[in-house]
Design an enzyme around this catalytic site. Structure first.
Site, PDB file in Angstrom:
ATOM      1  CB  SER A  53      51.646 -52.614 -38.606  1.00 10.40           C
ATOM      2  OG  SER A  53      52.662 -53.516 -38.972  1.00 10.40           O
TER       3      SER A  53
HETATM    4  N1  SAH Z   1      54.772 -56.500 -35.742  1.00 10.41           N
HETATM    5  C1  SAH Z   1      55.557 -55.286 -35.613  1.00 10.41           C
HETATM    6  C2  SAH Z   1      55.742 -54.634 -36.970  1.00 10.41           C
HETATM    7  C3  SAH Z   1      57.174 -54.532 -37.266  1.00 10.41           C
HETATM    8  S1  SAH Z   1      57.657 -54.142 -38.916  1.00 10.41           S
HETATM    9  C4  SAH Z   1      54.955 -54.340 -34.584  1.00 10.41           C
HETATM   10  O1  SAH Z   1      53.872 -54.619 -34.078  1.00 10.41           O
HETATM   11  O2  SAH Z   1      55.592 -53.334 -34.250  1.00 10.41           O
HETATM   12  C5  SAH Z   1      58.360 -55.692 -39.426  1.00 10.41           C
HETATM   13  C6  SAH Z   1      59.518 -56.210 -38.612  1.00 10.41           C
HETATM   14  O3  SAH Z   1      59.946 -57.404 -39.254  1.00 10.41           O
HETATM   15  C7  SAH Z   1      60.738 -55.300 -38.526  1.00 10.41           C
HETATM   16  O4  SAH Z   1      61.044 -55.071 -37.191  1.00 10.41           O
HETATM   17  C8  SAH Z   1      61.832 -56.119 -39.219  1.00 10.41           C
HETATM   18  O5  SAH Z   1      63.111 -55.951 -38.654  1.00 10.41           O
HETATM   19  C9  SAH Z   1      61.333 -57.533 -39.049  1.00 10.41           C
HETATM   20  N2  SAH Z   1      61.864 -58.516 -40.001  1.00 10.41           N
HETATM   21  C10 SAH Z   1      62.106 -58.360 -41.323  1.00 10.41           C
HETATM   22  N3  SAH Z   1      62.605 -59.488 -41.859  1.00 10.41           N
HETATM   23  C11 SAH Z   1      62.681 -60.404 -40.842  1.00 10.41           C
HETATM   24  C12 SAH Z   1      63.139 -61.749 -40.735  1.00 10.41           C
HETATM   25  N4  SAH Z   1      63.628 -62.433 -41.782  1.00 10.41           N
HETATM   26  N5  SAH Z   1      63.071 -62.350 -39.531  1.00 10.41           N
HETATM   27  C13 SAH Z   1      62.603 -61.699 -38.434  1.00 10.41           C
HETATM   28  N6  SAH Z   1      62.167 -60.424 -38.470  1.00 10.41           N
HETATM   29  C14 SAH Z   1      62.199 -59.773 -39.652  1.00 10.41           C
END
Ligand code: SAH
Length: 216
Positions: free
Chosen positions: A64
């Site tokens: 993000s």
């Molecule tokens: N918090 C992260 C942002 C990652 S983007 C950071 O600091 O880098 C969002 C993430 O959510 C992605 O890696 C995606 O694979 C994950 N995601 C999406 N749907 C999900 C689910 N149902 N359960 C767990 N993770 C999920």
């Protein structure tokens, strides 16, 4: 990747920028100043790590934008010792910021590769207080519930009921809700049956997908 004097300088500039954009919680700014965001990215993006932009990570996901991380962290009002569930570990950066603020972080990711990389990365950086799980964030982690706070970092079309159940009375969840564009929502659990919703403008996240990768 090493953390150099130059990286620290870039982080100070990023923090000044976030303060200017309205992030006022000094504890969040201090956490962003210590966590080396470039270490959460492929070396190809090292030069861009301290710009206020989202960047690609593995599995077609993104880390993000720093402003979004700071904004969500501010909404969730993290206190030292809070037990926080993060849905969407991704790079592990948000989890590291929460841990630097003294939270006990339970983070869940649906991509095995991201889960494994983030776990290893935080170990190498010596960041303690983060517990990693591979699985479906829609289900949460009932075995560790209830949580003081729940932070969802992927866009959910609807509020996952299972997650509301895992919130402590007096706790709150921050979640971007919507399909293409998401509205940032904060849901407070006032008592067992009563939830109060507030909204905080629009953001764009990768989608929260159902199931873990293996279910596809
Ligand atoms: N918090 C992260 C942002 C990652 S983007 C950071 O600091 O880098 C969002 C993430 O959510 C992605 O890696 C995606 O694979 C994950 N995601 C999406 N749907 C999900 C689910 N149902 N359960 C767990 N993770 C999920």
């Amino acid at each position: 990747m090493k953390d150099t004097y130059r990286h620290r300088g870039m982080r100070r500039k990023l923090v000044a920028h976030l303060r200017h954009r309205g992030i006022s919680d000094e504890r969040i700014l201090a956490a962003i100043e210590v966590i080396p965001r470039h270490c959460f990215l492929d070396s190809a993006f090292e030069e861009k790590a301290y710009e206020d932009i989202a960047l690609p990570i593995a599995c077609h996901q993104t880390i993000s934008q720093p402003y979004t991380v700071a904004f969500q962290t501010q909404l969730i009002e993290v206190q030292p010792g809070d037990k926080v569930l993060e849905v969407g570990t991704g790079s592990g950066y948000q989890a590291a910021v929460l841990a630097a603020m003294g939270a006990q972080v339970y983070t869940i990711e649906r991509h095995k590769q991201l889960y494994a990389q983030a776990k290893k990365r935080l170990e190498q950086l010596g960041i303690k207080g983060v517990y990693f799980f591979y699985g479906d964030g829609y289900k949460g982690l009932p075995q560790f519930a209830p949580f003081d706070k729940i932070l969802v970092t992927a866009g959910a079309e609807q509020i996952p009921r299972q997650l509301l159940k895992q919130l402590k009375v007096g706790g709150m969840m921050v979640i971007p809700v919507g399909k293409n564009v998401q509205e940032m929502q904060r849901i407070k659990r006032l008592d067992k049956e009563t939830f109060k919703k507030e909204t905080f403008g629009h953001f764009r996240f990768v989608p929260m997908l159902p199931g873990s990768e293996e279910d596809e």
